[in-house]
Write a protein that holds these residues in place. Structure first.
Motif, PDB file in Angstrom:
ATOM      1  N   CYS A  10       0.860  -1.189   0.000  1.00  0.00           N
ATOM      2  CA  CYS A  10       0.000   0.000   0.000  1.00  0.00           C
ATOM      3  C   CYS A  10       0.891   1.231   0.000  1.00  0.00           C
ATOM      4  CB  CYS A  10      -0.919  -0.022   1.224  1.00  0.00           C
ATOM      5  SG  CYS A  10      -1.937   1.436   1.388  1.00  0.00           S
ATOM      6  N   PRO A  58      -9.705   4.297   2.539  1.00  0.00           N
ATOM      7  CA  PRO A  58      -8.972   3.338   1.702  1.00  0.00           C
ATOM      8  C   PRO A  58      -9.845   2.703   0.628  1.00  0.00           C
ATOM      9  CG  PRO A  58      -8.419   3.026   4.013  1.00  0.00           C
ATOM     10  CD  PRO A  58      -9.550   4.017   3.975  1.00  0.00           C
ATOM     11  N   LEU A  64      -5.985   1.361  -4.371  1.00  0.00           N
ATOM     12  CA  LEU A  64      -6.221   0.473  -3.232  1.00  0.00           C
ATOM     13  C   LEU A  64      -7.680   0.041  -3.162  1.00  0.00           C
ATOM     14  CD1 LEU A  64      -5.243  -0.964  -0.712  1.00  0.00           C
ATOM     15  CD2 LEU A  64      -5.603   1.160   0.577  1.00  0.00           C
ATOM     16  N   ILE A  78      -2.052  -6.791   3.834  1.00  0.00           N
ATOM     17  CA  ILE A  78      -1.886  -5.406   3.367  1.00  0.00           C
ATOM     18  C   ILE A  78      -0.714  -4.829   4.146  1.00  0.00           C
ATOM     19  CG2 ILE A  78      -2.935  -3.130   3.154  1.00  0.00           C
ATOM     20  CD1 ILE A  78      -5.665  -4.512   3.306  1.00  0.00           C
ATOM     21  N   ALA A  80       2.070  -1.551   4.669  1.00  0.00           N
ATOM     22  CA  ALA A  80       2.406  -0.150   4.404  1.00  0.00           C
ATOM     23  C   ALA A  80       3.658   0.199   5.179  1.00  0.00           C
ATOM     24  CB  ALA A  80       1.255   0.763   4.817  1.00  0.00           C
ATOM     25  N   LEU A  86      -1.615   4.308   5.150  1.00  0.00           N
ATOM     26  CA  LEU A  86      -2.910   3.635   5.009  1.00  0.00           C
ATOM     27  C   LEU A  86      -4.038   4.648   5.106  1.00  0.00           C
ATOM     28  CD1 LEU A  86      -2.496   0.391   7.166  1.00  0.00           C
ATOM     29  CD2 LEU A  86      -2.876   0.504   4.698  1.00  0.00           C
ATOM     30  N   THR A  87      -4.031   5.432   6.188  1.00  0.00           N
ATOM     31  CA  THR A  87      -5.059   6.446   6.401  1.00  0.00           C
ATOM     32  C   THR A  87      -4.660   7.328   7.575  1.00  0.00           C
ATOM     33  OG1 THR A  87      -7.392   6.841   6.911  1.00  0.00           O
ATOM     34  CG2 THR A  87      -6.396   4.887   7.883  1.00  0.00           C
ATOM     35  N   PHE A  93      -9.584   3.751   9.569  1.00  0.00           N
ATOM     36  CA  PHE A  93      -8.726   2.631   9.959  1.00  0.00           C
ATOM     37  C   PHE A  93      -9.559   1.526  10.607  1.00  0.00           C
ATOM     38  CE2 PHE A  93      -6.201   0.327  13.111  1.00  0.00           C
ATOM     39  CZ  PHE A  93      -5.217  -0.181  12.288  1.00  0.00           C
ATOM     40  N   LEU A  96     -11.239  -0.366   7.921  1.00  0.00           N
ATOM     41  CA  LEU A  96     -10.320  -1.268   7.226  1.00  0.00           C
ATOM     42  C   LEU A  96      -9.980  -2.472   8.093  1.00  0.00           C
ATOM     43  CD1 LEU A  96      -8.516  -1.775   4.743  1.00  0.00           C
ATOM     44  CD2 LEU A  96      -6.706  -0.469   5.900  1.00  0.00           C
ATOM     45  N   ILE A 107      -2.888  -6.882   8.519  1.00  0.00           N
ATOM     46  CA  ILE A 107      -2.405  -5.539   8.194  1.00  0.00           C
ATOM     47  C   ILE A 107      -1.063  -5.346   8.885  1.00  0.00           C
ATOM     48  CG2 ILE A 107      -2.829  -3.057   8.357  1.00  0.00           C
ATOM     49  CD1 ILE A 107      -5.795  -3.622   8.463  1.00  0.00           C
ATOM     50  N   CYS A 109       2.145  -2.554   9.444  1.00  0.00           N
ATOM     51  CA  CYS A 109       2.721  -1.208   9.320  1.00  0.00           C
ATOM     52  C   CYS A 109       4.174  -1.331   9.781  1.00  0.00           C
ATOM     53  CB  CYS A 109       1.950  -0.205  10.161  1.00  0.00           C
ATOM     54  SG  CYS A 109       0.218  -0.067   9.702  1.00  0.00           S
TER      55      CYS A 109
END
Length: 564
Positions: A10, A58, A64, A78, A80, A86-87, A93, A96, A107, A109
């Motif tokens: 992402c 998103p 995306l 996903i 990032a 992401l947001t 969030f 998502l 997810i 990060c």
């Protein structure tokens, strides 16, 4: 994390981002993480969204969003580089995260090191998005404070002019404003006119390419004395232009319209390309037509009723077929005819009788039926409703309440912070007022006269545009190979929203008419319920689709009666 999973990268970049969050930097961080020995993951794709605000959901991002809605089965994780890629919105969030849990996705990060498979990781991620959201609001307030005076006198800020405008220096060159580019405007006006007439943007693009009309990018290059690239027009280019907030001249910051003290969008050009009402109407006209489940999607240019006509025996949509013709004994080649046939029977379904009729005969009947029925009626249209703003209204109200709670708790008591609070409160309050107004208008659409007759509009359309006309007004046609007269076909047509609008305006042409159904070679009681009321008559059963129309009509009448 389980080794060998499929990762979706992402990537996001706002217009004001610097090198520390560049696309290449994000890509490098992600690839290094995925290829680490303890993961050995597979990077199956990238959702790269540039010039996209962190405040955008998103699911609404160009790249995306398509992965999340259409290609979810192609990845497991996903990933990032940072949470704010992401947001920057806590509500987005959470949305998502709930989607990921419901679809069995993870997810990641990288920079924050979140493990969202644990309750502690989810809690830390949610807290981080709250801080990211507050940071975004502060950045927006700071930027808007800096440009407020320039926006108030409609000064152009920076960058290339939007499509259809040119930059003009005023006040001895001390200020720049936007004005309409008169050399390009005739094509803008032509696009708007043809869309209002019901022409498709595909057709407009083809015509512009045949005529050698320069796209906006090549137009700017020509003005600068540069060589043009010969970029071709496409329907997506025209659709994107029409949807742009610059058509009515709205100034946007990071994807969100900047509002004045009254909650109205800031209009930068003195004279925009279109008014707000005109813009809303144009955007509404290019929306994809919502089709019922099972509707035939093939729309060949030679088939007026593809996706509209149905088999009267089973209700399945028809398909269009051109047979090969034949050669006579004397060698003369006889061309084939186009036919409409029942897709259910053709695909081996349960329809016993099916439908197989000459397309030109059915097309001609529909053409004449439209002219003879509503051809002389005044033409009305529904004011564009536009997309629902309910979710955004809810989110904005929540942000405003959260901001007020922080202020009461003393979080804006520091030096210079009160001014930022007042700016954010003013902007959010104005946005709530605007969204609430839009939702109210959307819930109560009005009908407006076009100043034309249905017959006049129908007459000037070619076959492709007539098909779109029928789709727009939800006209339906049913056909049978044989009717009351066994030697001729039978047809019924429902004029859909044309009749609905006529009922709302009290324009019914016949007393007691509940629904305008036009028929040929079918039993009279099928389309006239009053003929079914005589006792002792043995009548052929009414097709199910007609009963459904009647039931829907009665329900609507009852609903309006209760409302009154």
């Amino acid at each position: 994390m389980t080794p060998g999973l499929r990762y979706l990268a992402c990537l996001r970049l706002s217009a004001d981002s610097d090198g520390s969050t560049s696309i290449e930097w994000q890509r490098g961080v992600i690839r290094h993480h995925v290829s680490s020995p303890h993961l050995s993951g597979v990077l199956v794709g990238e959702a790269e969204d540039t010039d996209v605000s962190g405040s955008m959901s998103p699911f609404k991002r160009p790249k995306l969003g398509r992965w999340l809605t259409d290609r979810a089965d192609e990845f497991d994780v996903i990933i990032a580089a940072k949470m704010d890629r992401l947001t920057r919105r806590s509500m987005h969030f959470n949305e998502l995260l709930e989607w990921a849990q419901g679809n069995g996705k993870f997810i990641v990060c990288v920079e924050e090191g979140f493990d969202l498979s644990t309750p502690q990781g989810k809690m830390m991620a949610r807290m981080t998005t709250v801080f990211a959201e507050a940071e975004w609001d502060t950045i927006q307030a700071r930027v808007l404070n800096g440009v407020q005076s320039r926006l108030e006198n409609r000064s152009w800020l920076t960058g290339a002019p939007p499509t259809g405008y040119r930059i003009k220096a005023v006040e001895g060159g001390r200020r720049k404003v936007l004005e309409i580019d008169q050399d390009f405007y005739p094509y803008v006006e032509e696009i708007f006119t043809r869309v209002r007439e019901g022409q498709s943007t595909h057709r407009i693009a083809r015509d512009f390419n045949c005529r050698g009309v320069l796209t906006w990018g090549d137009h700017l290059r020509k003005l600068k004395g540069e060589e043009t690239k010969g970029t071709q027009w496409q329907s997506t280019i025209i659709n994107k232009f029409i949807r742009s907030s610059w058509v009515p001249g709205i100034y946007a910051y990071k994807g969100e319209a900047v509002l004045d003290d009254q909650g109205e969008p800031v209009i930068l050009p003195q004279k925009p390309l279109a008014s707000m009402d005109e813009w809303t109407d144009l955007v509404d006209r290019i929306k994809p037509v919502t089709r019922a489940v099972g509707t035939e999607s093939r729309t060949g240019a030679k088939s007026l009723l593809a996706g509209i006509a149905r088999c009267g025996n089973c209700g399945a949509p028809v398909t269009s077929l051109l047979n090969s013709g034949h050669t006579r004994k004397d060698g003369e080649r006889i061309p084939g005819h186009r036919y409409y046939r029942c897709s259910n029977k053709f695909k081996g379904g349960a329809c016993a009788q099916g439908l197989y009729v000459r397309a030109d005969l059915l097309d001609t009947w529909v053409d004449q039926a439209v002219r003879d029925s509503v051809g002389t009626w005044d033409m009305y249209e529904r004011a564009g409703k536009g997309p629902s703003q309910a979710r955004e209204l809810q989110e904005t109200r929540a942000r405003l309440e959260n901001l007020e709670a922080k202020y009461i708790a003393g979080e804006y008591d520091g030096e210079g912070q009160e001014e930022s609070y007042m700016r954010m409160h003013k902007g959010l309050s104005a946005k709530v007022a605007l969204l609430a107004k839009q939702e109210e208008e959307r819930a109560n659409p009005t009908l407006k006269a076009t100043g034309k007759k249905y017959g006049e509009v129908w007459e000037v359309k070619d076959q492709e545009d007539r098909r779109e006309f029928l789709r727009t007004y939800e006209v339906k046609v049913w056909a049978w190979d044989k009717g009351v007269n066994q030697n001729d076909r039978a047809m019924v047509m429902d004029l859909g929203d044309i009749q609905t609008m006529a009922q709302e305006l009290g324009l019914n042409k016949e007393e007691g008419m509940d629904r305008l159904l036009i028929s040929q070679n079918v039993p009279p009681h099928w389309t006239n319920p009053e003929l079914r009321e005589f006792p002792g008559l043995e009548l052929e059963s009414v097709p199910a689709f007609l009963k459904e129309l009647e039931a829907a009509q009665k329900k609507e009448v009852q609903r309006k009666g209760s409302a009154e």
